[in-house]
Design a protein around this motif. Structure first.
Motif, short mmCIF file in Angstrom:
data_model
loop_
_atom_site.label_atom_id
_atom_site.label_comp_id
_atom_site.label_asym_id
_atom_site.label_seq_id
_atom_site.Cartn_x
_atom_site.Cartn_y
_atom_site.Cartn_z
N LEU A 233 3.43 1.08 -13.61
CA LEU A 233 3.98 -0.26 -13.48
C LEU A 233 4.13 -0.82 -12.18
O LEU A 233 3.92 -2.12 -12.00
CB LEU A 233 5.57 0.10 -13.86
N VAL A 234 4.23 -0.01 -10.97
CA VAL A 234 3.97 -0.63 -9.45
C VAL A 234 2.75 -1.13 -9.39
O VAL A 234 2.59 -2.20 -9.13
CB VAL A 234 4.32 0.66 -8.68
N THR A 235 1.63 -0.56 -9.85
CA THR A 235 0.52 -0.93 -9.55
C THR A 235 -0.06 -2.03 -10.39
O THR A 235 -0.74 -3.03 -10.03
CB THR A 235 -0.83 0.13 -9.73
N HIS A 236 0.43 -2.20 -11.46
CA HIS A 236 0.50 -3.44 -12.41
C HIS A 236 0.92 -4.64 -11.97
O HIS A 236 0.39 -5.79 -11.82
CB HIS A 236 0.66 -2.85 -13.92
N ALA A 237 2.18 -4.37 -11.44
CA ALA A 237 3.04 -5.34 -10.84
C ALA A 237 2.39 -5.84 -9.63
O ALA A 237 2.28 -7.30 -9.46
CB ALA A 237 4.46 -4.82 -10.54
N ILE A 238 1.96 -5.12 -8.72
CA ILE A 238 1.20 -5.76 -7.48
C ILE A 238 0.01 -6.39 -7.84
O ILE A 238 -0.12 -7.50 -7.03
CB ILE A 238 0.97 -4.36 -6.51
N ALA A 239 -1.03 -5.97 -8.76
CA ALA A 239 -1.98 -6.77 -9.10
C ALA A 239 -1.61 -7.88 -9.84
O ALA A 239 -2.36 -9.07 -9.34
CB ALA A 239 -2.92 -5.80 -10.17
N LEU A 240 -0.56 -8.09 -10.62
CA LEU A 240 -0.33 -9.31 -11.15
C LEU A 240 0.15 -10.49 -10.14
O LEU A 240 -0.04 -11.48 -9.93
CB LEU A 240 0.96 -9.00 -12.09
N ALA B 275 0.69 -1.27 -0.09
CA ALA B 275 -0.03 -0.02 -0.07
C ALA B 275 0.89 1.43 0.07
O ALA B 275 0.51 2.16 -0.79
CB ALA B 275 -0.93 0.15 1.27
N GLN B 276 2.07 1.34 0.84
CA GLN B 276 2.87 2.50 0.94
C GLN B 276 3.34 2.79 -0.43
O GLN B 276 3.61 4.08 -0.84
CB GLN B 276 3.84 2.21 1.76
N VAL B 277 4.09 1.83 -0.98
CA VAL B 277 4.58 1.96 -2.34
C VAL B 277 3.64 2.39 -3.52
O VAL B 277 4.02 3.49 -4.28
CB VAL B 277 5.42 0.60 -2.84
N THR B 278 2.66 1.87 -3.57
CA THR B 278 1.45 2.35 -4.47
C THR B 278 1.26 3.84 -4.04
O THR B 278 1.21 4.65 -5.28
CB THR B 278 0.27 1.68 -4.36
N THR B 279 1.00 4.22 -2.91
CA THR B 279 0.72 5.74 -2.77
C THR B 279 1.87 6.50 -2.92
O THR B 279 1.47 7.68 -3.41
CB THR B 279 0.35 5.71 -1.23
N ASP B 280 3.03 6.31 -2.74
CA ASP B 280 4.28 7.10 -2.61
C ASP B 280 4.88 7.18 -4.13
O ASP B 280 5.72 7.89 -4.18
CB ASP B 280 5.38 6.73 -1.55
N THR B 281 4.73 6.32 -4.97
CA THR B 281 5.35 6.10 -6.43
C THR B 281 4.69 7.15 -7.33
O THR B 281 3.75 6.88 -7.92
CB THR B 281 5.35 4.70 -6.91
N VAL B 282 5.23 8.67 -7.10
CA VAL B 282 4.32 9.55 -7.77
C VAL B 282 5.46 10.46 -8.72
O VAL B 282 5.17 11.44 -9.17
CB VAL B 282 3.82 10.43 -6.92
N ASP B 283 6.49 9.77 -8.96
CA ASP B 283 7.52 10.64 -9.62
C ASP B 283 7.25 10.90 -11.39
O ASP B 283 7.28 11.66 -11.92
CB ASP B 283 9.03 10.09 -9.79
N THR B 284 6.70 9.71 -11.85
CA THR B 284 6.11 9.55 -13.19
C THR B 284 4.80 8.70 -13.04
O THR B 284 4.63 7.84 -12.35
CB THR B 284 7.04 9.11 -14.22
N THR B 285 3.87 9.13 -13.89
CA THR B 285 2.83 8.02 -14.03
C THR B 285 2.89 6.91 -14.61
O THR B 285 2.46 5.85 -14.13
CB THR B 285 1.92 8.88 -15.41
N GLU B 286 4.19 6.95 -15.47
CA GLU B 286 4.60 5.29 -15.95
C GLU B 286 5.04 4.53 -15.02
O GLU B 286 4.84 3.36 -14.82
CB GLU B 286 5.77 5.56 -17.03
N ASN B 287 5.81 5.14 -13.97
CA ASN B 287 6.16 4.41 -12.89
C ASN B 287 4.95 3.78 -11.94
O ASN B 287 5.23 2.98 -11.47
CB ASN B 287 7.39 5.02 -12.02
N ASP C 170 11.91 -2.43 -14.14
CA ASP C 170 11.90 -1.27 -14.96
C ASP C 170 12.05 0.03 -14.18
O ASP C 170 12.44 1.11 -14.44
CB ASP C 170 10.77 -1.59 -16.05
N VAL C 171 11.13 0.23 -13.18
CA VAL C 171 11.29 1.21 -12.24
C VAL C 171 12.51 1.53 -11.84
O VAL C 171 12.95 2.65 -11.54
CB VAL C 171 10.15 1.03 -11.21
#
Length: 382
Positions: free
Chosen positions: A281-288, A266-278, A308-309
């Motif tokens: 990638l994080v939300t897709h990876a966690i869902a997978l 949850a923390q990484v999903t919320t805090d990864t805000v440097d780019t939309t692409e990153n 990739d991130v």
């Protein structure tokens, strides 16, 4: 009317504090309005233990703007942190007693899954009785109408979405254990109902047959209530699943871990805000990774997304970590079959190594999130 300097000691919350805070805020955002008192009473009947908080709501209901009810609701909202949760207390004999065969600790997985389904059915019956599955399913059980009733509409709705053939509301499995679903069908049903649920904020009663008609539905609050109730059961039955509250798999029953790693997701999903692409990638990876039926290939793809991130942030890692530590992060990605598949990479490793790689990469991304946040802090101060 409440004493505005304090709250009665008898006020005990059934709902989590944040859930009540969100719903109460949404209701009060409209200001005083006709039937506000009725909406507060309906909310407090669900959210608190006992009749006291309901009886304390002032206001005239249908007769005018409920200014007194509005002030009362604001008072509850402002003092919400003072309210105690109605936690189940275990007394001395219960604490000292040996583990019983009915405790989840002593039960097999099949027994825990059956216990979960039995208690989940009770939750669904309760929510249905409170109107949570009535949006778009409003009856024609009323004697003044003709056509399918609520139960028939719900069965049709579930079947059309590939759900199991069940009676509605779900049966009491203590009385009808032979009607239990497979875990797969049970979780599919819960996901369908998550996309159906909405909390009604208003109810009216048909004078002739004492039948409730629900309205003013809010989907997000309904989903939050269902997630909280179902996830409480997953915890109690010690099953490694959760109903996702955020991300592309919101509302799905997904695999989870019962330790701080779940908070890391949850923390990484919320805090990864440097780019939309990153962030994507994080939300897709966690869902997978946390899909109930996640395969080794799914997990490998999830690890590749995280790699990739990290590759995108490699200049940041070079700047802030010693070269040896930087090398270790990317050595995992380059030596194991994650991003490339060539003769130099290890491909004959078990799925447990993919779990290890995933959590290592996720932790590294959280580290870089913190470095980015620290670097941005002076700019924010200016």
């Amino acid at each position: 009317m409440l004493d505005f300097d304090r709250l009665p000691r008898g006020y005990q919350l059934l709902w989590p504090h944040e859930l009540l805070r969100d719903e109460l805020t949404q209701i009060l955002d409209r200001g005083p309005f006709v039937q506000l008192a009725d909406q507060l009473r309906l909310l407090f009947e669900e959210a608190f233990v006992g009749p006291g908080p309901v009886d304390d709501v002032p206001g005239a209901g249908f007769s005018g703007l409920d200014a007194a009810a509005f002030q009362h609701g604001l008072h509850i909202l402002n003092r919400l942190d003072e309210l105690q949760s109605a936690a189940v207390r275990r007394y001395f004999k219960q604490r000292k007693a040996p583990v019983e065969s009915s405790s989840p600790v002593a039960m097999s997985r099949a027994q825990r899954e059956l216990q979960f389904q039995s208690e989940a059915n009770e939750v669904l019956r309760e929510l249905d009785a409170n109107g949570y599955f009535h949006q778009g399913m409003e009856m024609s059980d009323c004697v003044d109408d003709e056509g399918p009733g609520h139960a028939q509409l719900m069965r049709r709705h579930i079947a059309q979405r590939g759900g199991p053939d069940i009676t509605w509301p779900p049966v009491n499995l203590t009385e009808f254990p032979e009607r239990a679903l497979t875990p797969e069908d049970c979780y599919t049903l819960l996901e369908i109902l998550h996309d159906t649920v909405a909390r009604p904020r208003s109810v009216q009663w048909h004078d002739f047959d004492d039948h409730a008609f629900y309205s003013n539905f809010d989907q997000r609050t309904g989903e939050a209530v269902l997630q909280w109730r179902i996830n409480t059961l997953f915890d109690r039955c010690q099953l490694d699943f959760t109903m996702a509250a955020e991300g592309p798999d919101r509302g799905f029953v997904v695999s989870t871990v019962r330790d701080p790693r779940a908070e890391l997701e949850a923390q990484v999903t919320t805090d990864t805000v440097d780019t939309t692409e990153n962030n994507d990638l994080v939300t897709h990876a966690i869902a997978l990774f946390r899909k109930r039926d996640s395969t080794a290939q799914d997990k490998r793809s999830a690890c590749k997304d995280l790699a990739d991130v990290l590759e995108h942030r490699r200049p940041l890692i070079k700047e802030h970590l010693p070269s040896k530590d930087e090398g270790l992060i990317f050595e995992i990605a380059n030596k194991y079959w994650v991003r490339h598949h060539d003769a130099s990479q290890h491909a004959d490793y078990g799925e447990e190594f993919l779990d290890w790689i995933f959590w290592n990469f996720l932790s590294a991304i959280e580290l870089t999130n913190r470095i980015l946040a620290r670097n941005a802090a002076p700019e924010a101060a200016l």
